[in-house]
Design an enzyme around this catalytic site. Structure first.
Site, PDB file in Angstrom:
ATOM      1  N   GLY A   1       0.891  -1.008   0.222  1.00  0.00           N
ATOM      2  CA  GLY A   1       0.032  -0.305  -0.119  1.00  0.00           C
ATOM      3  C   GLY A   1       0.591   1.121   0.057  1.00  0.00           C
ATOM      4  N   SER A   2       0.232   2.138   0.851  1.00  0.00           N
ATOM      5  CA  SER A   2       0.552   3.736   0.867  1.00  0.00           C
ATOM      6  C   SER A   2       2.242   3.425   0.618  1.00  0.00           C
ATOM      7  CB  SER A   2       0.255   4.590   1.167  1.00  0.00           C
ATOM      8  OG  SER A   2      -1.171   4.872   0.330  1.00  0.00           O
TER       9      SER A   2
END
Length: 489
Positions: free
Chosen positions: A215-216
């Site tokens: 993810g981020s």
């Protein structure tokens, strides 16, 4: 008559020579085959005839041996078994060994030649010296903080010392007690069957062997790649990125969870985790640049050992521009172990230089005399020192006034990055909550710890999952324990 006696003597001498030759064949050429034969119990009896050496944490053994009174005499015992299972692994008379128990088995079992100044004497005597010890790099207070923070939820925590690569914390949850597998008989077989059938997979070392979409948190890799490549020269300059962002070559629009991401700068995109900006920047860096940047951080390396093998983290090397955009924000086929994401944070904290993680500080004889010491190695430079300094500043803003405020440690400088990774068909799965961070005590020249936390709790409320709420508090507890702990000897 004398001639017949002479022939008889010759024949007896030939029989004696044949007997000696066959004895040599059995004891020398075929000894290993007979030793490995499952029907030969002598090897197993000898292996467990003496107590096994110990695995140490903070100078104290977390393993032991128990006299069972059986043919295979000494069984393995574990102190706080579930807490340290991802580190020690198991030593079973039925199912063998795993993790440090396997990697350092010759030392622990007493068969390593380095345990004695006269190893050939033990070979002649068909014995071996007492088992040696394996001293780990794990810090007990940090390990307990991580284990308590996960509180049985599925996930993992890894903490590293950026300047050396020492693994300070290695937790996988849910865990199991390795002592249940130590001996033989129906009880051990039932425990093995139960643990392997458990849908929560307690024997899976999620810290080293499971890969997740990061993810981020992967945006830190993308930011470093953009700065090193000169794609971004001013982190505070607007990027002219629309919100939502059309993925290149498609009609698909990439949205943001955060607000205010239209035309945001890279600094704002990291601080508030804007998907659109970082996806566009990844496309601008290009496939070759992103693949090379990911490689420098340790992705696509299938040879990492700590000393147990580690599942390789993956960043695709052949993608279309829209796939590259998603990969640049930790989605599509990008996968990482918690150890790998701790390495990302560690490289940023260490001025861009990535150290090889290692778990065994040294091995010793049973009296404490050193056999071998764990060597510190650099895996290379993940980014330039100037880029590392700039990325550190971006990560500090995330914690001080961004999406990672729950990671703040009083009296310390903390840099972090949240991540909420979508997965499953149509992203229908409960998101994984990520947080990576590093911490430096006020006035200290270098960060003391880098950490990665992932929480994959399928029972959680989907709307309440975020790196800041689920993972950052665990990272904070581990970093606080690291800063409070005394330096390793």
């Amino acid at each position: 008559m004398i001639r017949y006696i002479r022939w008889c003597a010759y024949f007896c001498a030939a029989l004696l020579a044949a007997l000696l030759i066959n004895m040599g064949r059995v004891q020398v050429w075929e000894a290993s085959a007979y030793g490995a034969n499952p029907a030969n119990k002598r090897t197993a009896v000898e292996r467990y005839a003496k107590p096994r050496g110990d695995i140490l944490v903070d100078g104290r053994p977390v393993t032991g041996s128990r006299d069972s009174g059986q043919l295979l005499r000494y069984e393995r015992t574990y102190a706080n078994g579930p807490l340290y299972a991802p580190v020690t692994g198991f030593s079973s008379q039925t199912y063998g060994t795993s993790f440090v128990e396997r990697a350092e088995d010759p030392v622990l079992a007493g068969t390593d030649p380095g345990l004695s100044a006269f190893p050939f004497w033990y070979d002649l005597a068909r014995g071996h010296p007492p088992g040696g010890n394996a001293v780990t790099t794990i810090r007990a207070s940090m390990q307990r903080a991580a284990y308590t923070g996960l509180a049985g939820r599925r996930g993992a925590v890894v903490a590293l010392e950026p300047a050396t690569g020492r693994i300070l914390t290695l937790v996988s949850s849910p865990s199991y007690d390795p002592a249940a597998l130590s001996g033989t008989g129906a009880r051990v077989k039932e425990a093995w069957t139960r643990l392997n059938a458990d849908p929560a997979r307690p024997m899976l070392n999620r810290a080293l062997r499971e890969t997740y979409p990061p993810g981020s948190t992967f945006k830190i890799v993308t930011a470093a790649a953009a700065l090193d490549a000169g794609v971004v020269t001013d982190v505070d300059a607007p990027t002219q990125t629309p919100d939502p962002y059309p993925l290149p070559g498609t009609s698909t629009l990439l949205p943001n969870e955060a607000t205010g991401c239209e035309d945001a700068s890279m600094a704002e995109a990291v601080q508030w985790s804007c998907n659109t900006v970082m996806a566009k920047i990844g496309v601008q860096v290009g496939l070759a640049g992103m693949v090379e940047a990911a490689r420098r951080f340790g992705f696509n390396d299938d040879g990492l050992r700590v000393p147990s093998w580690v599942s390789p983290s993956a960043f695709d090397t052949d993608m279309s521009p829209d796939q590259l955009a998603l990969s640049s924000i930790g989605q599509f086929n990008t996968k990482a172990t918690p150890l790998q994401m701790a390495m990302v944070a560690s490289a940023v904290a260490n001025g861009g230089e990535l150290k090889r993680p290692y778990l065994v500080e040294r091995t010793t004889q049973d009296d404490g005399s050193q056999v071998r010491r764990g060597e510190q190695h650099a895996l290379g430079r993940a980014m330039s020192p100037a880029t590392a300094l700039r990325v550190q500043e971006l990560m500090v803003k995330v914690v001080e006034n961004g999406t990672g405020r729950n990671a703040a440690v009083p009296g310390a400088v903390v840099g972090g990055k949240t991540g909420t990774a979508q997965h499953g068909v149509g992203n229908a799965g409960t998101p994984y909550a990520w947080f990576i961070a590093w911490a430096r005590a006020q006035g200290a020249p270098l960060p003391a710890v880098a950490v990665a936390v992932v929480v994959e709790d399928a029972a959680a409320d989907r709307g309440g999952i975020s790196g800041n709420s689920a993972a950052a508090p665990i990272a904070r507890a581990v970093m606080a324990a690291a800063l409070a702990a005394k330096p390793a000897p």
